[in-house]
Design an enzyme around this catalytic site. Structure first.
Site, PDB file in Angstrom:
ATOM      1  N   SER A  29      -4.523  -9.450   7.032  1.00 20.04           N
ATOM      2  CA  SER A  29      -4.092  -8.068   7.233  1.00 20.04           C
ATOM      3  C   SER A  29      -3.616  -7.968   8.666  1.00 20.04           C
ATOM      4  O   SER A  29      -4.380  -8.243   9.600  1.00 20.04           O
ATOM      5  CB  SER A  29      -5.259  -7.108   6.978  1.00 20.04           C
ATOM      6  OG  SER A  29      -4.891  -5.790   7.314  1.00 20.04           O
ATOM      7  N   ASP A  52       0.821  -1.215   0.000  1.00 18.62           N
ATOM      8  CA  ASP A  52       0.000   0.000   0.000  1.00 18.62           C
ATOM      9  C   ASP A  52       0.852   1.261   0.000  1.00 18.62           C
ATOM     10  O   ASP A  52       0.691   2.146  -0.849  1.00 18.62           O
ATOM     11  CB  ASP A  52      -0.936   0.023   1.217  1.00 18.62           C
ATOM     12  CG  ASP A  52      -2.088  -0.961   1.088  1.00 18.62           C
ATOM     13  OD1 ASP A  52      -2.273  -1.509  -0.004  1.00 18.62           O
ATOM     14  OD2 ASP A  52      -2.802  -1.163   2.086  1.00 18.62           O
TER      15      ASP A  52
END
Length: 405
Positions: free
Chosen positions: A177, A14
């Site tokens: 995650s 990200d």
């Protein structure tokens, strides 16, 4: 000269994709800033990765001791547990990260700070409230909330990076995650997205093992505290960060601190995750065992309420507020005499008391025993109960009069 933006950088996919995106959409010079709160080997190779991705500079700021001393310890002293389960591992790390991002922004003369938190989570709130409180003049950029981001999957981000000359070994495979620091590691995603599914602990756990696979023999641990602050572990003086590190190893070995939670996020949705907090769970319990010897009933009751409020404040990202300061001031007052030694046994996910002592203990063997001592006359209890229960008796009498009319 171009304006600068400070990017909260982890080195993951990200924040790597954000670097070229910022340059493309804002024409900023990107200064990456990785705040080390105990992520371990996640910091390996970051400088090369950041430069390869187009950053002009990378800061790696080690704040592990500050994190433990100024953020973890107040939460332990408050027994701050969100919704009776979550030990605030991610929550209490965010304000120190926000603080350091602001410091680097000032040092670099940056005009903006960017973070990679999504628009569904709590972290966007925690980062941004911290930045607003400390640097209200700085612009905040949250790519995931902007239409110009345009990436909705890891595959999209990998392709975007390749188009901008960044070909790093990121995998498109789905995985949990995770967020890790010295206090804990959180897991979300995959089977955890369905509360009906049992976690795949063999695949999931990072810091320890399940109670079923823990050793068949328990292990004794001794800790001391001074004014509510942990000072020694098994007779050895250590910094708080060292105590947490050692307790993580001990707790992980014995299956301590695995928690499967469905929590209420600030943004209004429920989310399910599994948290590993082996050392934190032990430290919280040890502090509680000592504190229950020392605080009087009224103070203990009020402190529980204030601890819950403190947990809410931290969870909601309101660290840099008068409310947090005021609650913490109360908590610190209660810790003045929380000094002593705690002994316990770790065994298959359990923390079993094995003796607690304090020079400030309010426990009196004379009072607590069944023999009559000088301070307590059993006859006094009758008058006390008559007065304590007077309102109940009067109500019952009045109700009976009403029913008999």
């Amino acid at each position: 000269m171009k304006e600068k933006v400070i990017l909260a950088y982890s080195g993951g996919l990200d924040t790597t994709a954000i670097i070229p995106w910022l340059k493309e959409n804002y024409d900023y010079d990107v200064v990456c800033c990785c705040i080390n709160v105990g992520q371990g080997n996640e910091l390996d190779g970051l400088e090369e990765r950041a430069k390869l991705s187009g950053a002009v500079k990378l800061y790696i700021e080690d704040v592990v001791d500050e994190f433990c001393d100024d953020y973890v310890v107040p939460c332990v002293q408050a027994n701050a547990i969100y919704e009776n389960k979550y030990l605030l591992g991610t929550s209490m790390a965010r304000p120190v990260i926000a603080k350091k991002l602001v410091e680097i922004a000032r040092l670099e003369g940056a005009t903006a700070i960017c973070h990679g938190a999504t628009g569904k989570g709590n972290d966007q709130i925690r980062f941004e409230l911290g930045i607003k409180a400390l640097a209200p003049d700085l612009k905040i950029i949250a790519p995931w909330r902007l239409d110009t981001w345009g990436m909705n999957s890891r595959e999209d981000e990998i392709e975007y990076c390749k188009q901008h000359g960044i070909d790093l070994p990121f995998s498109a495979d789905n995985s949990y995650s995770r967020d890790r620091n010295l206090w804990h590691i959180s897991h979300e995603g995959l089977e955890l997205e369905d509360p009906a599914e049992e976690p795949n602990y063999d695949h999931l756990l990072v810091l320890g093992t399940t109670p079923e696979k823990a050793p068949e023999e328990g292990e004794y641990v001794t800790m001391t505290f001074e004014a509510g602050v942990p000072k020694t572990l098994n007779g050895k003086a250590m910094k708080v960060s060292e105590i947490v590190t050692e307790l993580n190893a001990l707790g992980g070995k014995h299956g301590i601190g695995i928690c499967d939670i469905v929590e209420n996020r600030v943004v209004g949705m429920k989310s399910r995750g599994v948290y590993e907090t082996p050392g934190g769970t032990i430290l919280m319990e040890a502090h509680q065992q000592l504190e229950e010897l020392i605080l009087d009933r009224d103070t203990y009751t009020l402190k529980k309420e204030m601890g819950n409020k403190f947990a809410d404040v931290v969870y909601e990202g309101k660290w840099f507020t008068p409310k947090r300061e005021a609650i913490q001031a109360f908590i610190e007052t209660t810790q003045k005499y929380v000094t002593g030694e705690v002994k316990f046994k770790l065994y298959k996910g359990n923390i079993i008391k094995a003796g607690t002592t304090s020079p400030y203990s309010l426990y009196s063997e004379t009072l607590a025993s069944f023999t009559t001592g000088d301070l307590y006359d059993h006859h006094d209890a009758e008058g006390f109960i008559n007065l304590f229960g007077l309102s109940l008796k009067v109500r019952a009498m009045k109700m009976a009069e009403h029913d008999n009319k």
